[in-house]
Design an enzyme around this catalytic site. Structure first.
Site, mmCIF file in Angstrom:
data_model
loop_
_atom_site.group_PDB
_atom_site.id
_atom_site.type_symbol
_atom_site.label_atom_id
_atom_site.label_comp_id
_atom_site.label_asym_id
_atom_site.label_seq_id
_atom_site.Cartn_x
_atom_site.Cartn_y
_atom_site.Cartn_z
ATOM 1 N N GLY A 9 -23.208 10.445 20.683
ATOM 2 C CA GLY A 9 -23.583 10.003 22.017
ATOM 3 C C GLY A 9 -25.028 9.568 22.063
ATOM 4 O O GLY A 9 -25.549 8.988 21.100
ATOM 5 N N ILE A 11 -28.183 11.239 22.320
ATOM 6 C CA ILE A 11 -29.156 11.839 21.403
ATOM 7 C C ILE A 11 -28.699 11.681 19.961
ATOM 8 O O ILE A 11 -29.496 11.381 19.061
ATOM 9 C CB ILE A 11 -29.385 13.321 21.748
ATOM 10 C CG1 ILE A 11 -30.048 13.451 23.132
ATOM 11 C CG2 ILE A 11 -30.255 13.986 20.686
ATOM 12 C CD1 ILE A 11 -31.401 12.764 23.260
ATOM 13 N N ASN A 103 -28.658 22.220 24.875
ATOM 14 C CA ASN A 103 -29.526 22.838 25.871
ATOM 15 C C ASN A 103 -29.123 24.296 26.074
ATOM 16 O O ASN A 103 -27.978 24.671 25.849
ATOM 17 C CB ASN A 103 -29.418 22.095 27.210
ATOM 18 C CG ASN A 103 -30.136 20.758 27.186
ATOM 19 O OD1 ASN A 103 -31.187 20.614 26.571
ATOM 20 N ND2 ASN A 103 -29.565 19.769 27.869
ATOM 21 N N LYS A 205 -38.000 25.024 27.863
ATOM 22 C CA LYS A 205 -37.114 24.004 28.443
ATOM 23 C C LYS A 205 -36.029 24.653 29.296
ATOM 24 O O LYS A 205 -35.715 24.168 30.388
ATOM 25 C CB LYS A 205 -36.492 23.162 27.332
ATOM 26 C CG LYS A 205 -35.676 22.000 27.875
ATOM 27 C CD LYS A 205 -35.110 21.117 26.782
ATOM 28 C CE LYS A 205 -34.339 19.958 27.398
ATOM 29 N NZ LYS A 205 -33.685 19.118 26.373
ATOM 30 N N ASN A 209 -34.318 24.089 33.144
ATOM 31 C CA ASN A 209 -32.912 23.687 33.204
ATOM 32 C C ASN A 209 -32.044 24.679 33.968
ATOM 33 O O ASN A 209 -31.147 24.285 34.713
ATOM 34 C CB ASN A 209 -32.356 23.511 31.786
ATOM 35 C CG ASN A 209 -32.786 22.211 31.143
ATOM 36 O OD1 ASN A 209 -33.238 21.293 31.817
ATOM 37 N ND2 ASN A 209 -32.651 22.124 29.835
#
Length: 332
Positions: A9, A11, A103, A205, A209
């Site tokens: 996809g 990334i 993530n 991160k 998120n």
């Protein structure tokens, strides 16, 4: 270097094109129209300035057709990994390293983590232990993904911004395998520091998120809107405070304040989070990796998370409703 990228996809395509053009043997593991396009024409990457990079010689196949590689990059979403964990194991030989680019809290979080929770498994993100069993935590190199990109057509990726990927061994050591991979990525044009505390890097991160993704999905608001509205700004601060208590209990170091983290999100502007985009398109959410896993970590170390629990319950019901209807929900 022989590299397989599972999930061709946004990334995955970005990584694959640049790694292939710098001399690595790249195989994209894909399916459907995306697989057909890569097999026919290779993979194309449009850079921020509009220039186009084309990798015509890359290989592409289904996961069942793939052979073992030196490095396997997992670039799909967290909830998509467990169903194919056994097949991913077949992509590995004895010395293969698996780079996890999802993530949220990784399924290997407690592997080699010194303390009372060492090698504990997380059911929220690895139900039944499929990833632990078939991929194996000893193969893992952790990664934090900072760029944003979009798959705009089969075999075509557009970079929105960013080129940094932080890598790290769960043990914290700067091993030969992680150093070699970082050097290969730097040669391909990426900023690739190697961290001795990859979990703390992941939390920086994750902190944003786990907060802004579900709140935006529930409210259909952008980062800017959430941070400028006092009630949701205060909600975000409470969620971050609960998560910080959990993280610090597990030895994580938060190097910035909650106010600065919120200010950083506000500065992004009128950006729709990936979770809001998934709601708009009627897709399953990364809710377990981003929020359910943090709640599970809280249960493990006896830290209450009432605000996180409430936001999780509401977002889970929203996801269930959207998936049951079989269509997205958008205010546009």
């Amino acid at each position: 270097m022989n590299i397989a990228i599972v999930g061709a996809g946004a990334i995955g395509g970005y990584l694959g094109v640049k790694l292939a053009l710098s001399g690595n043997n790249v195989t994209f593991i894909a399916r459907g129209e995306n697989l057909k396009a890569i097999q026919a024409n290779g993979m194309t990457l449009t850079m921020e300035d509009g220039t186009s990079l084309h990798a015509p010689q890359v290989k592409a196949c289904t996961i069942d057709e793939a052979t073992p590689h030196d490095y396997v990059f997992l670039t799909m979403k967290s909830h998509q990994v467990s169903p194919v964990a056994e097949q991913i194991g077949r992509l590995c030989h004895d010395k293969t390293a698996v780079v996890t680019l999802q993530n949220g809290v990784p399924w290997w979080y407690f592997y080699n983590l010194v303390g009372e929770y060492q090698d504990r498994q997380l059911s929220s993100i690895d139900p039944g232990g499929a990833q632990w069993q078939h991929i194996g935590p000893q193969r893992v190199i952790g990664a934090v993904v900072y760029p944003a990109a979009e798959l705009v057509a089969p075999g075509v990726v557009k970079l929105i911004e960013g080129n940094r990927f932080t890598l790290g061994e769960p043990s914290g050591e700067k091993s030969e395998r992680v150093t070699a991979l970082a050097q290969a990525m730097i040669a391909a044009g990426f900023k690739t520091p190697v961290s001795t505390d990859i979990r703390s890097e992941l939390w920086v991160k994750l902190w944003g998120n786990l907060t802004f993704n579900p709140v935006s999905a529930l409210t259909h608001a952008t980062l800017e809107d959430i941070c400028n509205f006092d009630l949701t700004r205060n909600l975000a601060a409470r969620m971050m405070a609960e998560a910080q208590t959990v993280g610090e209990k597990l030895g994580v170091q938060f190097k910035i304040s909650i106010d600065k983290r919120i200010a950083g999100a506000q500065a992004v502007g009128a950006h729709k989070t990936s979770m809001l985009q998934d709601i708009e398109h009627g897709k399953a959410l990364e809710l377990e990796a981003l929020l359910g896993s943090v709640i599970e970590l809280g249960r493990i170390c006896n830290i209450p998370t009432p605000t996180l629990d409430s936001v999780y319950a509401l977002t889970r019901l929203l996801e269930q409703s959207v998936l049951k209807k079989g269509k997205g929900l958008s205010l546009d």
